[in-house]
Design an enzyme around this catalytic site. Structure first.
Site, PDB file in Angstrom:
ATOM      1  N   GLY A 143      22.019  44.109  -7.999  1.00 18.36           N
ATOM      2  CA  GLY A 143      21.251  43.012  -7.410  1.00 18.36           C
ATOM      3  C   GLY A 143      20.638  43.390  -6.082  1.00 18.36           C
ATOM      4  CG  HIS A 197      37.594  38.534  -0.826  1.00 18.44           C
ATOM      5  ND1 HIS A 197      37.664  37.282  -1.397  1.00 18.44           N
ATOM      6  CD2 HIS A 197      36.273  38.813  -0.709  1.00 18.44           C
ATOM      7  CE1 HIS A 197      36.437  36.828  -1.599  1.00 18.44           C
ATOM      8  NE2 HIS A 197      35.580  37.734  -1.197  1.00 18.44           N
ATOM      9  CB  ILE A 227      35.346  46.356  -6.532  1.00 19.21           C
ATOM     10  CG1 ILE A 227      35.076  44.866  -6.767  1.00 19.21           C
ATOM     11  CG2 ILE A 227      35.382  46.676  -5.055  1.00 19.21           C
ATOM     12  CD1 ILE A 227      36.188  43.973  -6.271  1.00 19.21           C
ATOM     13  CG  ASP A 228      32.806  43.337 -10.187  1.00 21.90           C
ATOM     14  OD1 ASP A 228      33.995  43.290  -9.806  1.00 21.90           O
ATOM     15  OD2 ASP A 228      32.012  42.391 -10.066  1.00 21.90           O
ATOM     16  NE  ARG A 262      28.418  36.441 -10.421  1.00 17.06           N
ATOM     17  CZ  ARG A 262      28.774  35.170 -10.452  1.00 17.06           C
ATOM     18  NH1 ARG A 262      29.976  34.823 -10.065  1.00 17.06           N
ATOM     19  NH2 ARG A 262      27.946  34.241 -10.865  1.00 17.06           N
ATOM     20  CD  GLN A 320      40.934  42.498  -7.242  1.00 17.52           C
ATOM     21  OE1 GLN A 320      40.685  42.901  -8.366  1.00 17.52           O
ATOM     22  NE2 GLN A 320      40.777  41.233  -6.899  1.00 17.52           N
ATOM     23  NE  ARG A 321      34.313  41.611  -2.678  1.00 13.65           N
ATOM     24  CZ  ARG A 321      33.369  42.146  -3.433  1.00 13.65           C
ATOM     25  NH1 ARG A 321      33.049  43.418  -3.256  1.00 13.65           N
ATOM     26  NH2 ARG A 321      32.761  41.444  -4.359  1.00 13.65           N
TER      27      ARG A 321
END
Length: 361
Positions: free
Chosen positions: A119, A285, A142-143, A187, A287-288
């Site tokens: 994006g 978050h 991360i996805d 997501r 995970q970020r």
């Protein structure tokens, strides 16, 4: 590329582990190899809307090895405010792309390296074309859902965090005869859930690419009980929908769904159907952040160096990618609006099934 003397670099979209390693690699390659000046743009496109533009010259003195270990991004980032449809305080939506183009020109850069997901890179490509400025993209998410690259920066650390969470949940699940549900990010794709679930010994993994049936989950729990297992581990990607197809979360203005809550929904259904004592953990978050794992540092460094080399070669509208155990460049046109999702027939899904993991179908 003849005439290149000054390049810009920015991070855009959500943060993740490994961003600082990319910035470090860009600065070291550009300065050491080509003698260029590097301008770090703060807060992504938001920094380009400020006057004066929020930016700084980046030199080697700031980029020692310590930066490899730092999470987040020293430049800051934003995942709000599409400059082509920017929400104003009075409720209007306006096109502010001309302001960003002016900001880019104010910096006097000859090319831009943009670090973001699909994006962000789509927006940056439109802006750079409008400004007549070459753009090289570096995928980070991360996805791991950016097309044409086997891995994006930030993914490996997110999987490690989720796997570590399962390692912590398993002993307490066994101690209290519980079903532990772990909700992870994802997501548009279930890569984190699938990889962490396999690595962490999950019994059930739910991902958005594979529809699930509550009865299938209940049967798996009963099968474990017949094997004298007193606990179960369940991993759920945040974008998994209820069995009726509706998303779980809240809808923002503009129709975008902010996911969250599917873990609790699945936990409630399991409790109702099996009588199990269920506990739910939402990583969110977590995970970020955290120290980037070695693989993210390596990929980030490789991507940063190659992005600078692509600029030097005169390339434009390209993204650095990892394909076939090698770094390459792919046209941005091939990754925009083409998310890389889990292949339901792919190797990881087959491995999960082979291990007896229930995928909900």
């Amino acid at each position: 590329m003849a005439g290149i003397k000054r390049i810009g670099v920015l991070t855009s979209g959500g943060d993740c582990a490994g961003l600082n390693a990319i910035i470090r690699a860009v600065v070291q390659r550009a300065v050491d190899e080509y003698g260029w000046h590097v301008v770090g743009i703060h807060k992504g496109t938001a920094g380009l809307l400020s006057r004066p533009v929020e930016a700084e010259t980046l030199d080697l003195s700031r980029f020692d090895g310590a930066l490899l270990r730092r999470a987040g991004t020293v430049l800051g980032t934003t995942n709000k405010g599409d400059p082509f449809a920017f929400p104003m305080p009075d409720g209007r939506v306006v096109d502010r792309s001309d302001e960003i183009v002016e900001g880019l020109k104010e910096l006097g850069i000859d090319a831009l390296i943009g670090i973001g997901g699909d994006g962000s890179l789509a927006i940056l490509e439109r802006l750079c074309k409008q400004a007549g400025l070459p753009l090289i993209g570096i995928p980070k998410t991360i996805d791991n859902d950016v097309a044409r690259t086997e891995v994006a920066v930030g993914y490996s650390t997110a999987v490690e965090v989720a796997t570590d969470a399962l390692d912590h949940l398993q002993p307490t699940a066994a101690s209290h005869d519980r079903v532990m549900v772990l909700e992870v990010m994802g997501r548009d794709a279930g890569h984190i859930a699938l990889s962490a679930g396999i690595a962490g010994g999950a019994d059930i993994i739910l991902i958005p690419e594979i529809p699930w049936d509550p009865d299938s989950l209940a049967r798996k729990i009963e099968d474990l009980r017949r094997q004298d297992r007193n606990f179960a581990l369940v991993v759920v990607a945040e974008a998994v929908r209820r069995e009726d197809g509706d998303p779980v979360g809240r809808t923002r203005e503009g129709g975008k769904v902010l996911y969250g809550g599917i873990g609790h929904y699945v936990g409630e259904r399991l409790g109702e159907m099996t009588g199990a004592e269920v506990r739910v953990t939402v990583l969110g978050h977590v995970q970020r952040g955290g120290t980037p794992v070695a693989r993210d540092r390596l990929i980030a460094s490789i991507f940063g160096v190659h992005a600078v080399d692509l600029v030097a070669q005169g390339q434009d509208s390209m993204m650095v990618a990892w394909e076939g155990r090698s770094v390459t460049g792919v046209p941005l046109s091939q990754i925009i609006d083409q998310p890389h999702q889990v292949d339901p027939q792919g190797a990881l899904v087959k491995a999960a099934r082979g291990l007896g993991i229930c995928l909900g179908d």
